[in-house]
Scaffold this active site. Structure first.
Site, PDB file in Angstrom:
ATOM      1  N   ASP A   1       0.828  -1.196   0.000  1.00 43.73           N
ATOM      2  CA  ASP A   1       0.000   0.000   0.000  1.00 43.73           C
ATOM      3  C   ASP A   1       0.864   1.249   0.000  1.00 43.73           C
ATOM      4  OD1 ASP A   1      -2.267  -1.590   0.184  1.00 43.73           O
ATOM      5  OD2 ASP A   1      -2.292  -1.531   2.379  1.00 43.73           O
TER       6      ASP A   1
ATOM      7  N   TYR B   1       6.846  -9.825   7.153  1.00 41.49           N
ATOM      8  CA  TYR B   1       6.598  -8.409   7.380  1.00 41.49           C
ATOM      9  C   TYR B   1       7.023  -8.027   8.790  1.00 41.49           C
ATOM     10  CZ  TYR B   1       3.817  -7.682   3.128  1.00 41.49           C
ATOM     11  OH  TYR B   1       3.407  -7.559   1.827  1.00 41.49           O
TER      12      TYR B   1
END
Length: 245
Positions: free
Chosen positions: A33, A91
């Site tokens: 994003d 992540y």
């Protein structure tokens, strides 16, 4: 790549065109994003250039802006696919426990006191294979809602509380919503048992607690051991070109 917006993929594609005189199809390991960082993103493209891979990386880097950097280039088999060949992704989310002057773009400053022990206990519920629809956005794009999570843990260092999550794949907004729920648990606004409920029931509650993109990093994309892989070096957001034939 987006026609009217500056993106990492768009900048790399432009740099390839300017430095190699080619307009190849650039295949990335995944999407991030706006505002999310990538330390070791992986991308591949096919080029007829006879140059050594190190020279290709250097040439493209010379045409890239300062906030994008290619760490390494390797030759890979012609059938290699940066996205489909990945076995897992890792992540990292960085929560700041105090105000920081230098790292605002790379953390989420949570002003309320947090209980790391309670958050760690809640994170353990994520380990294993679960349905993460409660944590997903753009449900129409989700083809496999069940995700196998191998790592979900916290680490405290200096003023940072760092959450690491590794899984076979991720759904849209999944990590940011998981972190948001963990913070709600850490402040005491949610019980630790809420994590298990969100994994067993499909509800929309986690969307309201979506963590901001600033603290999220794609840390590593993992491939089978025979495939060349770039390891994270804690640098600026990055992409890697490959292969050549």
């Amino acid at each position: 790549m987006q026609r009217d917006q500056r993106t990492v993929a768009g900048e790399i594609h432009r740099a390839i065109r300017e430095s190699l005189g080619e307009t190849p199809r650039l295949i990335g390991a995944g999407l991030t994003d706006q505002g999310v960082h990538a330390e070791a993103q992986v991308a591949n493209f096919l080029t007829p250039s006879p140059r050594p891979t190190a020279e290709i990386a250097g040439t493209i880097n010379a045409a890239l802006p300062a906030d994008i950097n290619i760490l390494k280039a390797d030759e890979v088999p012609a059938r290699f696919h940066a996205r489909h060949d990945a076995t897992s992704r890792r992540y990292r989310y960085q929560i700041a426990l105090r105000r920081t002057a230098f790292f605002k773009r790379f953390v989420w400053w949570v002003r309320e006191p947090l209980d790391p022990a309670v958050m760690e206990a809640a994170a353990r519920a994520l380990i294993g294979r679960h349905e993460f629809l409660s944590f997903a956005d753009r449900l129409e794009e989700v083809t496999e809602p069940r995700v196998r999570v191998s790592t979900a843990s916290f680490r405290r260092s200096d003023f940072l509380l760092t959450f690491t999550m590794e899984a076979d794949h991720f759904l849209p907004r999944m990590v940011r919503r998981v972190v948001g729920v963990l913070v709600e648990i850490g402040t005491g606004r949610l019980p630790a048992e809420a994590m298990t409920r969100f994994l067993t029931e499909t509800v929309g509650d986690p969307a309201q607690w979506t963590a901001p993109p600033s603290g999220l990093f794609l840390e590593r994309v993992i491939y089978p051991s025979a495939t060349p892989v770039v390891a994270p070096r804690h640098t600026r957001p990055s992409r890697r070109p490959a292969p050549r034939r």
